[in-house]
Structure formats: C-alpha cells, structure tokens
Design an enzyme around this catalytic site. Structure first.
Site, PDB file in Angstrom:
ATOM      1  N   PRO A 181       0.834  -1.208   0.000  1.00  0.00           N
ATOM      2  CG  PRO A 181      -0.755  -1.551   1.658  1.00  0.00           C
ATOM      3  CD  PRO A 181       0.553  -2.068   1.140  1.00  0.00           C
ATOM      4  CD  GLU A 182       2.646   3.388  -4.358  1.00  0.00           C
ATOM      5  OE1 GLU A 182       2.599   4.605  -4.641  1.00  0.00           O
ATOM      6  OE2 GLU A 182       2.974   2.522  -5.194  1.00  0.00           O
TER       7      GLU A 182
END
Length: 294
Positions: free
Chosen positions: A2-3
C-alpha cells in the site's frame, strides 16, 4: 505494498471509530507480527483513549491520552475490519491477497468502549504494531530517516530543486526514496512522472539548476505528485487485487491509471501516438511513454 493514498484511506475510515473512543480490552493472539509486539502490549492499551489518528508516510499513528503512540503499518496483506455496534462490518485494507484471511490470521482485536470491535488480520504478517512515547517519535528508528510529506506545504519546487541538485540517480529512484519523499511509492511515482512529461530515466540532477533552483520541470513534477495523490485519496486508493476502502468497496483510482500496468497499450495523452513501455528500475517495474516523457 500500500502507498500513501491507500494508507490515508484506511486512516479516514478508522478515525471516526477510534478518535474519542477508548480501548476496553485488547485480544492479542500472538506475540509478533513482522517484529515482536511490545511487552505488555494489550495491558498498556487497556483503558487508553485515542486523542487523534494521524499518518506519517505509510504508518498510522494513534495518539493516546497517556502520551504514547500506537504505531501501525499494514505491510502487504494487513487489513482492519470494524464490527460496529449495529451489527455491520466494514473492511479497510488488504492490498495484495485475493483470498480473505482465515480466522487464524486475525491476530489482534481492539474492543472499544462503545461496543465496537476493530479486528486486525494479516495473512503474511508483514505488518507491524508498536507503542512509542510521542516525544521520542521523530527520533525513533522507524521515523528519523523519513523525508518530507508530499501533500504538506513543505513540499515545494524550491525544496525539491535544492534536494535534487547534483543527484546522479534517476528521477524515478529519487521519487521513491523514502528518505527524500515519505509515502510516495512505485505506482504514483510512475503516474506523476507521466503527468509532468518527465522520463523516469532522466537524471534527477538535470531537473534543477546547479545552484538548486527549480525549473519548469520541477514545478510540473511537484504539481503532478500532489494532484495524483489527492485524486487517488478521493477515489479511495487503488485496488490492484482486493484492497478495500472504509465502506467495504474497492478503491477506484486504478481505473484512472495513465501508464501503470499498461505495458504495450497506447499512450492516453491526447495527440501522442506512443506506446507504454515497461522497464525495471531498482527491482521495480516502471511504466512510461517514451514518446511524450523526456
């Protein structure tokens, strides 16, 4: 992994549940995730009230009323689900795995004072949780080397130009360096470079003058980074497999990708007849249009 937009989406979903609430009890079903959990983890949280829920890079920071901070990172397959007092369940997270974790992968359950239960599942256990005194947080090993927040007022063309001057690395490598920009990852670096019309292969130092003054390219890049992150957050993040937002729906920003994951497809820039190419930089896939990114 996840960013920033995905983590921010999870924060936005958890905040209404956690902030102002307190931990009635905590079920700790194992002693470690990626790293060992802190000693007396469940006991230290019991009775504590959450004053705020912040984000730093890809970390969630639950600030407690005793001055400690509950630090949480989703890793690749971490996911929160919320069992509300009305019987409804919301899911937040799970970026990579297609299959929902079996109950054995539900490692921690936070039982809140209002009857809500926040459950943390993590199939691969790449996530982490820690309890750190708030005053020492900036100097902690997890945070002391992190760079600027890209959505903050500190991330300006002047700031970036000064940091890029003389850099011999590629601009793509510079953008995903967490010591420079915190939370910006592979997907959104590719998309921002496309918006700015900058090749990921271009040397970072060539975007600034020798004295570090920003150029039009840096102005465009800073604007592109902020816009792509902002739009992704509004869309609830990007669901590459089974990442879910606060209301249980999948994120939508993957439908707006201009280059990421589009190898061999026509460039989406109006008037460009190029084809999206995929290369590998520092072990990660980079997608770009060699025709309109220079």
């Amino acid at each position: 992994m996840p960013e920033l937009p995905e983590v921010e989406t999870v924060r936005l979903g958890l905040a209404p549940v956690l902030v102002g609430n307190s931990f009635a009890s905590v079920e700790q079903r194992r002693q470690d995730l990626r790293f060992p959990l802190p000693k007396h983890f469940a006991q230290r949280l019991q009775g504590r009230k959450v004053d705020a829920l912040d984000r730093r890079a890809k970390y969630l920071l639950a600030r407690l009323d005793d001055g400690e901070v509950l630090v949480m990172h989703l890793g690749m397959t971490g996911r929160f689900s919320i069992d509300q007092a009305n019987g409804k369940t919301l899911e937040l997270g799970e970026f990579e795995d297609e299959q929902k974790p079996a109950p054995k992968h539900e490692h921690i359950v936070f039982h809140l004072a209002d009857g809500t239960a926040v459950r943390y599942s993590d199939t691969r256990r790449f996530g982490l949780m820690d309890l750190i005194p708030g005053k020492t947080l900036p100097a902690h090993a997890l945070f002391k080397g992190l760079g600027v927040e890209p959505l903050s007022a500190d991330f300006t063309p002047e700031w970036l130009g000064d940091r890029l001057k003389g850099k011999a690395t590629s601009i793509k490598a510079a953008l995903v360096d967490q010591r420079l920009i915190a939370g910006l990852g592979n997907i959104y670096a590719c998309e921002a470079l496309f918006r700015a019309g900058i090749s990921p292969l271009r040397l970072a130092g060539t975007l600034a003058t020798k004295t570090g003054k920003p150029t039009k390219a840096i102005d465009a890049l800073v604007k592109a980074v902020k816009s792509v992150l902002g739009e992704a957050i509004k869309a609830g993040g990007s669901s590459l497999r089974d990442y879910k937002r606060a209301d249980g729906r999948l994120g939508r920003f993957q439908h707006s990708f201009k280059v990421y994951g589009r190898e061999g497809k026509p460039c989406r820039k109006k008037g460009c007849r190029g084809t999206v190419r995929r290369i590998v930089q520092s072990g990660r896939s980079t997608f770009y249009c060699p025709n309109c990114q220079r």
